[in-house]
Design a protein around this motif. Structure first.
Motif, PDB file in Angstrom:
ATOM      1  N   SER A  14      -5.699   3.406 -12.627  1.00 53.37           N
ATOM      2  CA  SER A  14      -4.505   4.256 -12.703  1.00 53.37           C
ATOM      3  C   SER A  14      -3.801   4.313 -11.356  1.00 53.37           C
ATOM      4  O   SER A  14      -2.574   4.283 -11.277  1.00 53.37           O
ATOM      5  N   TYR A  15      -4.606   4.394 -10.298  1.00 57.70           N
ATOM      6  CA  TYR A  15      -4.047   4.484  -8.945  1.00 57.70           C
ATOM      7  C   TYR A  15      -3.202   3.250  -8.627  1.00 57.70           C
ATOM      8  O   TYR A  15      -2.087   3.345  -8.100  1.00 57.70           O
ATOM      9  N   TYR A  16      -3.752   2.068  -8.974  1.00 55.01           N
ATOM     10  CA  TYR A  16      -3.050   0.826  -8.620  1.00 55.01           C
ATOM     11  C   TYR A  16      -1.933   0.483  -9.617  1.00 55.01           C
ATOM     12  O   TYR A  16      -1.044  -0.309  -9.313  1.00 55.01           O
ATOM     13  N   ALA A  17      -1.981   1.078 -10.821  1.00 58.90           N
ATOM     14  CA  ALA A  17      -0.984   0.744 -11.842  1.00 58.90           C
ATOM     15  C   ALA A  17       0.329   1.480 -11.635  1.00 58.90           C
ATOM     16  O   ALA A  17       1.384   1.011 -12.061  1.00 58.90           O
ATOM     17  N   GLY A  51       3.746  16.681  -0.449  1.00 55.32           N
ATOM     18  CA  GLY A  51       3.319  15.420   0.135  1.00 55.32           C
ATOM     19  C   GLY A  51       1.943  14.947  -0.298  1.00 55.32           C
ATOM     20  O   GLY A  51       1.418  13.954   0.208  1.00 55.32           O
ATOM     21  N   PHE A  52       1.337  15.628  -1.311  1.00 55.23           N
ATOM     22  CA  PHE A  52       0.003  15.215  -1.791  1.00 55.23           C
ATOM     23  C   PHE A  52       0.165  14.066  -2.786  1.00 55.23           C
ATOM     24  O   PHE A  52       1.011  14.127  -3.686  1.00 55.23           O
ATOM     25  N   PRO A  53      -0.625  12.981  -2.634  1.00 53.05           N
ATOM     26  CA  PRO A  53      -0.497  11.836  -3.559  1.00 53.05           C
ATOM     27  C   PRO A  53      -0.848  12.244  -4.993  1.00 53.05           C
ATOM     28  O   PRO A  53      -1.844  12.942  -5.209  1.00 53.05           O
ATOM     29  N   THR A  54      -0.066  11.781  -5.976  1.00 52.55           N
ATOM     30  CA  THR A  54      -0.307  12.185  -7.371  1.00 52.55           C
ATOM     31  C   THR A  54      -0.254  11.027  -8.367  1.00 52.55           C
ATOM     32  O   THR A  54      -0.283  11.243  -9.576  1.00 52.55           O
ATOM     33  N   GLY A  55      -0.179   9.785  -7.897  1.00 47.78           N
ATOM     34  CA  GLY A  55      -0.089   8.639  -8.825  1.00 47.78           C
ATOM     35  C   GLY A  55      -1.294   8.554  -9.743  1.00 47.78           C
ATOM     36  O   GLY A  55      -1.171   8.416 -10.971  1.00 47.78           O
ATOM     37  N   LEU A  56      -2.506   8.642  -9.164  1.00 47.64           N
ATOM     38  CA  LEU A  56      -3.740   8.575  -9.954  1.00 47.64           C
ATOM     39  C   LEU A  56      -3.789   9.746 -10.934  1.00 47.64           C
ATOM     40  O   LEU A  56      -4.120   9.574 -12.118  1.00 47.64           O
ATOM     41  N   LEU A  57      -3.448  10.941 -10.457  1.00 47.45           N
ATOM     42  CA  LEU A  57      -3.516  12.135 -11.296  1.00 47.45           C
ATOM     43  C   LEU A  57      -2.523  12.056 -12.450  1.00 47.45           C
ATOM     44  O   LEU A  57      -2.810  12.486 -13.569  1.00 47.45           O
ATOM     45  N   ASP A  68     -12.928  -0.809   2.120  1.00 47.65           N
ATOM     46  CA  ASP A  68     -12.697   0.642   2.169  1.00 47.65           C
ATOM     47  C   ASP A  68     -11.702   1.057   1.098  1.00 47.65           C
ATOM     48  O   ASP A  68     -10.746   0.330   0.787  1.00 47.65           O
ATOM     49  N   VAL A  69     -11.926   2.236   0.536  1.00 44.67           N
ATOM     50  CA  VAL A  69     -11.035   2.761  -0.501  1.00 44.67           C
ATOM     51  C   VAL A  69      -9.845   3.430   0.176  1.00 44.67           C
ATOM     52  O   VAL A  69     -10.015   4.164   1.155  1.00 44.67           O
ATOM     53  N   PRO A  70      -8.600   3.196  -0.318  1.00 46.44           N
ATOM     54  CA  PRO A  70      -7.415   3.842   0.292  1.00 46.44           C
ATOM     55  C   PRO A  70      -7.566   5.360   0.364  1.00 46.44           C
ATOM     56  O   PRO A  70      -8.089   5.987  -0.566  1.00 46.44           O
ATOM     57  N   GLU A  71      -7.074   5.921   1.442  1.00 44.16           N
ATOM     58  CA  GLU A  71      -7.229   7.360   1.669  1.00 44.16           C
ATOM     59  C   GLU A  71      -6.556   8.186   0.573  1.00 44.16           C
ATOM     60  O   GLU A  71      -7.085   9.200   0.125  1.00 44.16           O
ATOM     61  N   ASP A  72      -5.361   7.736   0.124  1.00 47.40           N
ATOM     62  CA  ASP A  72      -4.646   8.463  -0.935  1.00 47.40           C
ATOM     63  C   ASP A  72      -5.465   8.537  -2.225  1.00 47.40           C
ATOM     64  O   ASP A  72      -5.417   9.532  -2.957  1.00 47.40           O
ATOM     65  N   LYS A 111      -8.384  11.050  -1.843  1.00 48.19           N
ATOM     66  CA  LYS A 111      -7.940  12.454  -1.921  1.00 48.19           C
ATOM     67  C   LYS A 111      -7.850  12.921  -3.377  1.00 48.19           C
ATOM     68  O   LYS A 111      -8.123  14.082  -3.697  1.00 48.19           O
ATOM     69  N   GLN A 112      -7.421  12.009  -4.265  1.00 53.24           N
ATOM     70  CA  GLN A 112      -7.161  12.408  -5.654  1.00 53.24           C
ATOM     71  C   GLN A 112      -8.415  12.434  -6.533  1.00 53.24           C
ATOM     72  O   GLN A 112      -8.462  13.183  -7.513  1.00 53.24           O
ATOM     73  N   LEU A 113      -9.433  11.621  -6.172  1.00 55.07           N
ATOM     74  CA  LEU A 113     -10.629  11.515  -7.023  1.00 55.07           C
ATOM     75  C   LEU A 113     -11.293  12.865  -7.297  1.00 55.07           C
ATOM     76  O   LEU A 113     -11.528  13.221  -8.460  1.00 55.07           O
ATOM     77  N   PRO A 114     -11.644  13.644  -6.261  1.00 50.27           N
ATOM     78  CA  PRO A 114     -12.324  14.917  -6.550  1.00 50.27           C
ATOM     79  C   PRO A 114     -11.465  15.885  -7.354  1.00 50.27           C
ATOM     80  O   PRO A 114     -11.980  16.680  -8.141  1.00 50.27           O
ATOM     81  N   VAL A 115     -10.145  15.803  -7.195  1.00 47.86           N
ATOM     82  CA  VAL A 115      -9.248  16.670  -7.968  1.00 47.86           C
ATOM     83  C   VAL A 115      -9.356  16.312  -9.450  1.00 47.86           C
ATOM     84  O   VAL A 115      -9.489  17.190 -10.319  1.00 47.86           O
TER      85      VAL A 115
END
Length: 893
Positions: free
Chosen positions: A17-20, A29-35, A79-83, A86-90
């Motif tokens: 989902s993150y890469y799509a 400013g919090f990343p939300t693509g994966l979410l 390494d996994v991208p920082e953005d 951040k979204q995984l635990p959410v």
């Protein structure tokens, strides 16, 4: 209808989902693509797919058992991208807050959790949808029950897709991956082997083990060298890519039911904080329809269900049926055991898409008017005038006989028709309805509550369910009859009419007879067995210098290999292997090993035979046990039995002898066993017309001694008779020189020379066996003596499967023909003696029939039985039987 569980490959899906999606951000400013991708998926549950249960599989933190096997596993992951981090635990937090279930276990990866849930769900008869496109999960695909679903492309990944993409089947996928390796997970594989080579090797040899066993047969020198150089890594790689199926079970399946309330609304405030307002708008506008089923290209099979709950209605319909009509018939009862089952009702159908239900024994407050037993019997007598068709007639026949003392006639059994057409196919009515009419039938478990039986089902619902059975049975009969016609196989339907359909009554008769058990023998055996097990347990504890669960392979492995320091095979995450092969190799290493092997045999005797048989015998005052014979249980045509299975009691062991000694006749009777002598070899002589074989059997010579003379000469014949016997029977079962060498404990070269000498002595046999294989390859089937067919699917088979098909085909020619002969004999004996209380046919164990005969009549009846069995058909050689009399089953040997 089968229920579905959906298992989410959580991290795999979230990463994708993150890469799509583009790098979306909230106003803060919090990343939300994966979410965003994740919540779109949640919002589409019930629209993209229907499911009854849902679970999110998660990886556990830290190393897994694979790191113990190979320390470099997943060592070089980027390494996994920082953005993303951040979204995984959410996302994980939202899963739990929405009320969905997660599954994980320390030391295992999510893929292992998915494999285990899929494995357990399949045993619970659930359909399994795995939301992932990860190729590591392709090994789990089973088109009937388990498939992958790509939520982004919204496509199903099944066996065909796997074959199309990789050229191998899901069952071959672990071996394919083991050869190819995986750079993403740092699985080494076989260095230098690419996708095409891996596909070619696996297609030909099926497994890594078989590839290395056939290394010398691989033509390409480069491939051989690569495989030899990376042998250890190939097997390590297979361990790494093989998913575990024993690390998670669905004990409380209801926990995984979809939340009743809209789960997205539970986190609505949080979604607003992350500016995911569109998701909220969708929910408010459309709602979430979990139970929406994806429209299928399934033509709805419509039929009328007519309730006949008064005598007037019932006989109005029965009297309207034309004299020679085909009428499908089915019963509904309180129990699967026909001895205890009470009839609740019966259904019938004689018109296209219309079924009738006759309620008799429904029992609940406010039940409607029903038909009396007297009127029901009168109706059944009327139905008996027509051409009755049933699915698994034996059951209905027994039910009517026990409940009404009435014997129903049979025109055709659709289950046996399906079996005659293809004995390897699924034969259940549900499966056939799906196969031929793309129709999903009402499931029994969805109708009858747990702990209740059919008598508690509302008559109106029962009417729909039972009418459906009758309607589908009639449609299936017409479809199968049409198929027999179109394939020019009417002779198979005629075989059904002359033998197989009527034979169901023979089996019902034998099941009704049962066989007596001497409880005192089993009680004594149980006491001795328990005492022996306790003595063994004490001795094992003493030698181990500790107490542990001997039946636990994990605990036993720790005692043998960690505590006692015995030589171990490789340790896996589940512990050391302690199977019989491992213990046999350690036999002389420690005194504990012989005791463990003795313990296992004694424990199996106790748990598999003594206690179950004893419990069954105690259930009946007459101390008889009643097995159930399966006419369609094997592809060769041999009968099988269940509840209990009396055909697999060990023949040559002392344990088997003790068990058989408890099977006895009733007072004033003896057991008589009549066994076809060397039936498969006689059939080989008949079919091959080999002069030497025909001469041996027609002159009543010892065939094994004759074979020994032909191969080894007269002087050595008597000492080599056992070898000749192994060859005689082995060739029929497709035994090659390697197997013969293992059986006789000799070198392969020597075994090969024996087989060559055999074929020189019996010149026509080799050509005949080859002709069977040629015919199977040309036609795709093999025929028995009575022209029953066994069909093989060569189109989707690889090299190994094709070789197995040929072996099975040759075996079926002889074993299946032997089954034909004994069935013909059983039918003739039953027709002659079914109403004679001086004799009862009790058991059929492959080539042997066991009877209970009155002592005064043994000579007269015994001679007649021998006469019937030896003259049941006319072959080019005489049929011979041996007759034995005893006061127990064991004495018949």
């Amino acid at each position: 209808m089968k229920k579905t569980i959906t298992v989410i490959d959580t991290f795999g899906f979230l990463f994708r989902s993150y890469y799509a999606l583009p790098p979306l951000k909230s106003k803060q400013g919090f990343p939300t693509g994966l979410l965003t991708g994740f919540m779109n998926f949640i919002a589409n549950i019930g629209k993209d797919f229907h499911t009854d249960y849902l679970v999110f599989a998660l990886d556990s933190k830290g190393d897994t058992f694979r790191n113990e096997i190979y320390s470099e596993y997943k060592a070089h992951r980027p390494d996994v991208p920082e953005d993303l981090l951040k979204q995984l635990p959410v996302a994980i937090d939202w899963i739990e807050k929405m009320g969905f279930q997660t599954a994980s276990r320390v030391g295992f990866e999510a893929d292992d959790i998915i494999a285990s849930i899929a494995h357990d769900a399949k045993t619970k008869d659930l359909e399994v949808r795995i939301v992932s496109h990860d190729k590591d999960l392709y090994q789990l695909i089973d088109d009937d029950t388990i498939y992958l679903f790509d939520p982004i492309k919204k496509t199903v990944i099944n066996e065909d897709k796997c074959l199309e993409k990789y050229g191998v089947s899901p069952k071959q996928f672990t071996d394919y991956q083991a050869l190819l390796g995986d750079s993403a997970d740092n699985v080494p594989g076989v260095k230098g082997v690419g996708a095409k080579t891996a596909q070619a090797l696996v297609s030909q040899y099926n497994t890594i083990e078989n590839i290395y066993e056939n290394l010398e047969n691989i033509e390409k020198t480069r491939w051989k060298n690569l495989l030899e150089a990376s042998k250890e890594m190939a097997f390590i790689s297979k361990e790494l890519v093989t998913l575990k199926v024993d690390c998670h079970v669905l004990d409380e399946i209801d926990k995984f039911t979809l939340p009743k309330e809209n789960p997205i609304l539970k986190i609505a405030d949080t979604l607003v904080e992350y500016d995911l307002n569109r998701i909220i708008d969708r929910v408010n506008k459309d709602g979430l329809n979990y139970k929406t089923k994806i429209p299928q290209k399934e033509e709805k099979l419509l039929f009328d269900s007519v309730l006949l709950n008064t005598k007037e209605k019932l006989f109005d319909v029965l009297n309207s049926i034309k004299k020679d009509s085909i009428v499908a018939f089915d019963t509904e009862t309180t129990d699967l055991d026909t001895k205890d089952a009470k009839i609740v009702g019966f259904s019938f159908s004689f018109e296209e898409n219309k079924g009738y239900y006759v309620p008799i024994g429904h029992f609940y407050l406010g039940v409607c008017e029903q038909i009396s037993l007297e009127d029901a019997k009168e109706a059944l007598i009327k139905l008996n005038e027509f051409n009755l068709v049933a699915q698994n007639f034996k059951y209905d026949y027994e039910i009517i006989k026990v409940n009404f003392d009435l014997q129903m006639n049979l025109y055709a059994d659709t289950m046996i028709m399906s079996w005659l057409l293809n004995p390897s196919s699924k034969l259940g009515l549900d499966a056939k309805a799906k196969e031929y009419f793309n129709h999903t039938m009402v499931a029994f478990k969805d109708l009858v509550k747990k702990g209740e039986n059919f008598s508690s089902v509302e008559v109106e619902k029962a009417c729909i369910y039972a009418s459906e059975d009758a309607v589908i049975t009639l449609k299936l009969f017409n479809k199968l009859k049409q198929t027999f016609n179109s394939l020019n196989l009417n002779y198979l339907f005629e075989l059904g009419q002359t033998l197989e359909f009527e034979f169901t009554k023979v089996l019902a008769y034998m099941q009704e007879n049962g066989i007596k058990i001497d409880i005192s023998i089993l009680e004594e055996l149980k006491e001795k067995s328990l005492k022996h097990l306790q003595e063994l347990t004490n001795s094992i504890y003493e030698l181990a210098q500790c107490e542990f669960n001997i039946n636990s392979p994990k605990q036993l492995g720790e005692v043998l290999f960690d505590k006692l320091g015995l030589t171990a095979s490789k340790k896996t995450k589940s512990g050391y292997s302690t199977n019989e092969m491992v213990l046999q190799k350690l036999y002389k290493e420690h005194k504990i090993i012989p005791l463990l092997l003795d313990y296992r045999e004694s424990h199996k005797l106790q748990s598999t035979y003594i206690e179950p048989l004893l419990n069954l015998a105690k259930q009946r005052n007459n101390r008889r046990i009643y097995t159930s014979f399966l006419q369609t249980g094997t592809a060769t045509g041999r009968l099988s039995s269940k509840n209990p299975n009396l055909q697999n009691i060990p023949v040559k062991s002392e344990a088997g002898a003790l068990i058989r000694s408890a099977f006895i006749p009733k007072e004033g009777f003896s057991l008589v066993g009549i066994d076809y002598s060397q039936i498969e070899l006689r059939l080989l002589a008949h079919f091959s017309e080999d002069e030497a074989l025909l001469e041996a059997f027609n002159n009543n010579l010892d065939i094994h001694n004759q074979t020994a003379i032909k191969i080894f000469g007269k002087e050595e014949a008597s000492s080599k008779r056992a070898i000749a016997k192994s060859i005689n029977f082995g060739l029929i079962y497709g035994m090659g020189s390697r197997k013969l060498a293992d059986t006789l404990g000799i070198k392969t070269k020597e075994a090969k020379s024996y087989i060559e000498s055999y074929f020189q002595a019996f010149k026509s046999v080799k050509d005949y066996l080859k002709s069977i294989e040629d015919s199977i390859l040309e036609t795709g089937y093999v025929e028995t003596l009575l022209k029953r067919r066994r069909v093989f699917d060569f189109d989707s088979a690889n090299g190994m499967q094709k070789a197995a098909f040929l072996r099975e085909g040759v075996n079926t020619k002889f074993q299946g023909s032997a089954a034909d002969l004994i069935k013909l004999s059983m039918l003739k004996i039953w027709q002659k003696y079914k109403n004679n209380d001086d004799i009862k046919m009790l058991l059929q164990i492959h080539d042997e029939l066991i009877f209970e005969i009155k002592n005064e009549k043994i000579e007269e009846i015994g001679e007649d039985l021998v006469e019937i069995m030896e003259n049941i058909v006319e072959l080019k050689i005489p049929l011979k039987v041996s007759k034995n009399i005893g006061k127990s089953w064991q004495e018949l040997k």
